[in-house]
Design an enzyme around this catalytic site. Sequence first.
Site, PDB file in Angstrom:
ATOM      1  N   GLU A 103      -0.285  -5.574   5.907  1.00 22.72           N
ATOM      2  CA  GLU A 103       1.270  -5.355   5.252  1.00 22.72           C
ATOM      3  C   GLU A 103       2.234  -6.627   5.891  1.00 22.72           C
ATOM      4  O   GLU A 103       2.607  -7.563   5.178  1.00 22.72           O
ATOM      5  CB  GLU A 103       1.850  -3.986   5.232  1.00 22.72           C
ATOM      6  CG  GLU A 103       0.861  -3.278   4.260  1.00 22.72           C
ATOM      7  CD  GLU A 103       1.597  -1.599   4.523  1.00 22.72           C
ATOM      8  OE1 GLU A 103       1.361  -0.853   3.621  1.00 22.72           O
ATOM      9  OE2 GLU A 103       2.045  -1.691   5.496  1.00 22.72           O
ATOM     10  N   THR A 105       0.885  -1.246   0.021  1.00 22.47           N
ATOM     11  CA  THR A 105      -0.071  -0.087   0.108  1.00 22.47           C
ATOM     12  C   THR A 105       0.872   1.046  -0.072  1.00 22.47           C
ATOM     13  O   THR A 105       1.929   1.153   0.694  1.00 22.47           O
ATOM     14  CB  THR A 105      -0.863   0.134   1.402  1.00 22.47           C
ATOM     15  OG1 THR A 105      -1.821  -0.985   1.284  1.00 22.47           O
ATOM     16  CG2 THR A 105      -1.735   1.361   1.437  1.00 22.47           C
ATOM     17  N   GLY A 147       3.656   1.879   8.022  1.00 22.08           N
ATOM     18  CA  GLY A 147       2.248   2.106   8.466  1.00 22.08           C
ATOM     19  C   GLY A 147       1.936   3.389   8.436  1.00 22.08           C
ATOM     20  O   GLY A 147       0.988   4.019   8.907  1.00 22.08           O
ATOM     21  N   ALA A 198       8.039   1.566   2.207  1.00 22.48           N
ATOM     22  CA  ALA A 198       8.199   1.517   3.615  1.00 22.48           C
ATOM     23  C   ALA A 198       8.550   3.026   3.872  1.00 22.48           C
ATOM     24  O   ALA A 198       8.583   4.128   3.083  1.00 22.48           O
ATOM     25  CB  ALA A 198       9.613   0.960   4.000  1.00 22.48           C
ATOM     26  N   ASP A 199       8.447   3.273   5.232  1.00 20.38           N
ATOM     27  CA  ASP A 199       8.651   4.835   5.709  1.00 20.38           C
ATOM     28  C   ASP A 199      10.101   5.059   6.217  1.00 20.38           C
ATOM     29  O   ASP A 199      10.625   6.219   6.165  1.00 20.38           O
ATOM     30  CB  ASP A 199       7.634   5.122   6.875  1.00 20.38           C
ATOM     31  CG  ASP A 199       6.218   4.997   6.469  1.00 20.38           C
ATOM     32  OD1 ASP A 199       5.784   5.757   5.588  1.00 20.38           O
ATOM     33  OD2 ASP A 199       5.535   4.114   7.022  1.00 20.38           O
ATOM     34  N   GLY A 219       0.484   4.582   6.091  1.00 16.63           N
ATOM     35  CA  GLY A 219      -0.780   4.774   5.578  1.00 16.63           C
ATOM     36  C   GLY A 219      -1.733   3.924   6.208  1.00 16.63           C
ATOM     37  O   GLY A 219      -2.979   3.732   5.959  1.00 16.63           O
TER      38      GLY A 219
HETATM   39  C1  5RP Z   1       1.438   2.071   4.141  1.00 18.21           C
HETATM   40  C2  5RP Z   1       2.841   1.972   4.174  1.00 18.21           C
HETATM   41  C3  5RP Z   1       3.522   2.428   3.124  1.00 18.21           C
HETATM   42  O1  5RP Z   1       4.164   1.404   2.478  1.00 18.21           O
HETATM   43  C4  5RP Z   1       4.697   3.692   3.543  1.00 18.21           C
HETATM   44  O2  5RP Z   1       3.776   4.496   4.314  1.00 18.21           O
HETATM   45  C5  5RP Z   1       5.240   4.207   2.322  1.00 18.21           C
HETATM   46  O3  5RP Z   1       4.258   4.937   1.616  1.00 18.21           O
HETATM   47  P1  5RP Z   1       4.836   5.723   0.223  1.00 18.21           P
HETATM   48  O4  5RP Z   1       5.361   4.828  -0.590  1.00 18.21           O
HETATM   49  O5  5RP Z   1       3.513   6.335  -0.124  1.00 18.21           O
HETATM   50  O6  5RP Z   1       5.873   6.672   0.712  1.00 18.21           O
HETATM   51  O7  5RP Z   1       3.335   1.201   5.113  1.00 18.21           O
HETATM   52  O8  5RP Z   1       0.768   1.638   5.718  1.00 18.21           O
END
Ligand code: 5RP
Length: 230
Positions: free
Chosen positions: A103, A29, A95, A83-84, A97
């Site tokens: 996940e 996600t 997380g 990932a963040d 999102g």
């Molecule tokens: C969602 C997640 C996403 O993978 C994480 O937030 C990264 O998102 P993005 O690719 O939009 O930067 O863990 O729960």
Amino acid sequence: VSGPDAAKEAAGRAGAACIATGMRVGLGTGSTVRHTILALGQRDLDIECVATSESTRELAESLGLRVVAPDTAGALDVAVDGADEVDPAFNLVKGGGGAHTREKVVARMAERFVVVVDGSKVVERLGDFGVPLEVLDFAPGVVRAWLEALGAESVDPREQRSDSGNLLLDARFGPILDPAGLATTLSAVPGIVEHGLFPGEMVDRVIVGAPDGSVRDLSRDPTRNTPNSM
Ligand code: 5RP
């Protein structure tokens, strides 16, 4: 396109290149893995997908991808997700999102877990992002007090709930010196459904996109960020 979205697109598209016809695939996600899903939608592959969120399921189905329930798939060949934060030992914070519980289930179901990020997510040490938590809506004040007793500097509720209807909180512990230790501690707190710390051993590959559209594969450094080396 150049800049941050080009970096996400480069990483996401490279993640799609790990997927071949006949595979069972976990779809993460977020805005980076979205490019993986879009790329898969452009290819004529016979794959079966499991989605980590309703938004991912809707996107995948709108592109004609076949999405089944986790129990129907049973196991997966590969999962691709964003990932963040990613540290040198491939420990992750996820997380952002609010989808980290699903996940984590999907990543665990997969033989290989591929992480796609832009360079801003690669850090020396986890912690700046905080730790996303999915929490049962039963005693959130009690859970918050437990988190503060465990050293959380702040615990902030989000307005949004998870796809499973639970609360989402962000806890900040400052620099995380021992990701595995904190993960074990958080897993033992009653009322926390799941936390956003993913151990590096889960991760097989990290693909990092750059604003010029190039990608690089990180290699795991097992000597870094283990509890004894910090
Ligand atoms: C969602 C997640 C996403 O993978 C994480 O937030 C990264 O998102 P993005 O690719 O939009 O930067 O863990 O729960």
